[in-house]
Motif scaffolding. Sequence first.
Motif, PDB file in Angstrom:
ATOM      1  N   CYS A   1       2.351   1.710  -3.428  1.00  0.00           N
ATOM      2  CA  CYS A   1       1.329   2.185  -4.380  1.00  0.00           C
ATOM      3  C   CYS A   1       1.083   3.685  -4.232  1.00  0.00           C
ATOM      4  O   CYS A   1       0.941   4.406  -5.221  1.00  0.00           O
ATOM      5  CB  CYS A   1       0.025   1.421  -4.186  1.00  0.00           C
ATOM      6  N   ILE A   2       1.044   4.161  -3.000  1.00  0.00           N
ATOM      7  CA  ILE A   2       0.861   5.598  -2.765  1.00  0.00           C
ATOM      8  C   ILE A   2       2.063   6.371  -3.291  1.00  0.00           C
ATOM      9  O   ILE A   2       1.914   7.424  -3.929  1.00  0.00           O
ATOM     10  CB  ILE A   2       0.614   5.861  -1.262  1.00  0.00           C
ATOM     11  N   ALA A   3       3.273   5.847  -3.047  1.00  0.00           N
ATOM     12  CA  ALA A   3       4.476   6.504  -3.552  1.00  0.00           C
ATOM     13  C   ALA A   3       4.482   6.530  -5.079  1.00  0.00           C
ATOM     14  O   ALA A   3       4.869   7.538  -5.691  1.00  0.00           O
ATOM     15  CB  ALA A   3       5.722   5.790  -3.025  1.00  0.00           C
TER      16      ALA A   3
ATOM     17  N   THR B   1       9.766   5.620 -10.942  1.00  0.00           N
ATOM     18  CA  THR B   1       8.477   5.033 -11.299  1.00  0.00           C
ATOM     19  C   THR B   1       8.641   3.581 -11.720  1.00  0.00           C
ATOM     20  O   THR B   1       7.881   2.708 -11.291  1.00  0.00           O
ATOM     21  CB  THR B   1       7.832   5.845 -12.444  1.00  0.00           C
TER      22      THR B   1
ATOM     23  N   ILE C   1       0.832  -1.212   0.000  1.00  0.00           N
ATOM     24  CA  ILE C   1       0.000   0.000   0.000  1.00  0.00           C
ATOM     25  C   ILE C   1       0.859   1.252   0.000  1.00  0.00           C
ATOM     26  O   ILE C   1       0.590   2.213  -0.724  1.00  0.00           O
ATOM     27  CB  ILE C   1      -0.976  -0.032   1.199  1.00  0.00           C
ATOM     28  N   ILE C   2       1.928   1.252   0.795  1.00  0.00           N
ATOM     29  CA  ILE C   2       2.829   2.410   0.853  1.00  0.00           C
ATOM     30  C   ILE C   2       3.500   2.629  -0.506  1.00  0.00           C
ATOM     31  O   ILE C   2       3.603   3.763  -0.989  1.00  0.00           O
ATOM     32  CB  ILE C   2       3.866   2.215   1.972  1.00  0.00           C
TER      33      ILE C   2
ATOM     34  N   ALA D   1       1.867   6.586  -7.049  1.00  0.00           N
ATOM     35  CA  ALA D   1       0.885   7.590  -7.471  1.00  0.00           C
ATOM     36  C   ALA D   1       1.472   8.995  -7.361  1.00  0.00           C
ATOM     37  O   ALA D   1       1.290   9.828  -8.261  1.00  0.00           O
ATOM     38  CB  ALA D   1      -0.379   7.464  -6.636  1.00  0.00           C
ATOM     39  N   LEU D   2       2.205   9.250  -6.288  1.00  0.00           N
ATOM     40  CA  LEU D   2       2.833  10.567  -6.135  1.00  0.00           C
ATOM     41  C   LEU D   2       3.911  10.799  -7.193  1.00  0.00           C
ATOM     42  O   LEU D   2       4.021  11.904  -7.735  1.00  0.00           O
ATOM     43  CB  LEU D   2       3.423  10.700  -4.728  1.00  0.00           C
TER      44      LEU D   2
END
Length: 116
Positions: A12-14, A52, A9-10, A16-17
Amino acid sequence: MLFLIILLIIICIALALFVLVQNPKGGGLATGGSGSNMFGVQRTGDVLEKGTWILLALIVVLTLSITTIAKTGGSASGVDSKIQQQLDKTPTPSPLGGGTTAPANTPPVTNDTTKK
């Protein structure tokens, strides 16, 4: 396994950022009138693009490892097996709405309706 899910989850958030911070490459709808990259935007874009790809590779590796651990039964706690045993013992509702049927591990009861 919970640690891997939280880590996924962490990441995935990174990811997205990282995607949101990147400048558009100039294709598609982003073709405005600006044609020059000034003040080192190209180097920053390279770092963000490599980041990315690295985050994407980490997501693939983590999802495959979580799937492998889940299939091999990575969480072998007694609570899960007790819950599964209780679910196996409870009768399942009939799909036709005529009450409940016997659990799957018991043999079916047949009534002999033939006349002799």
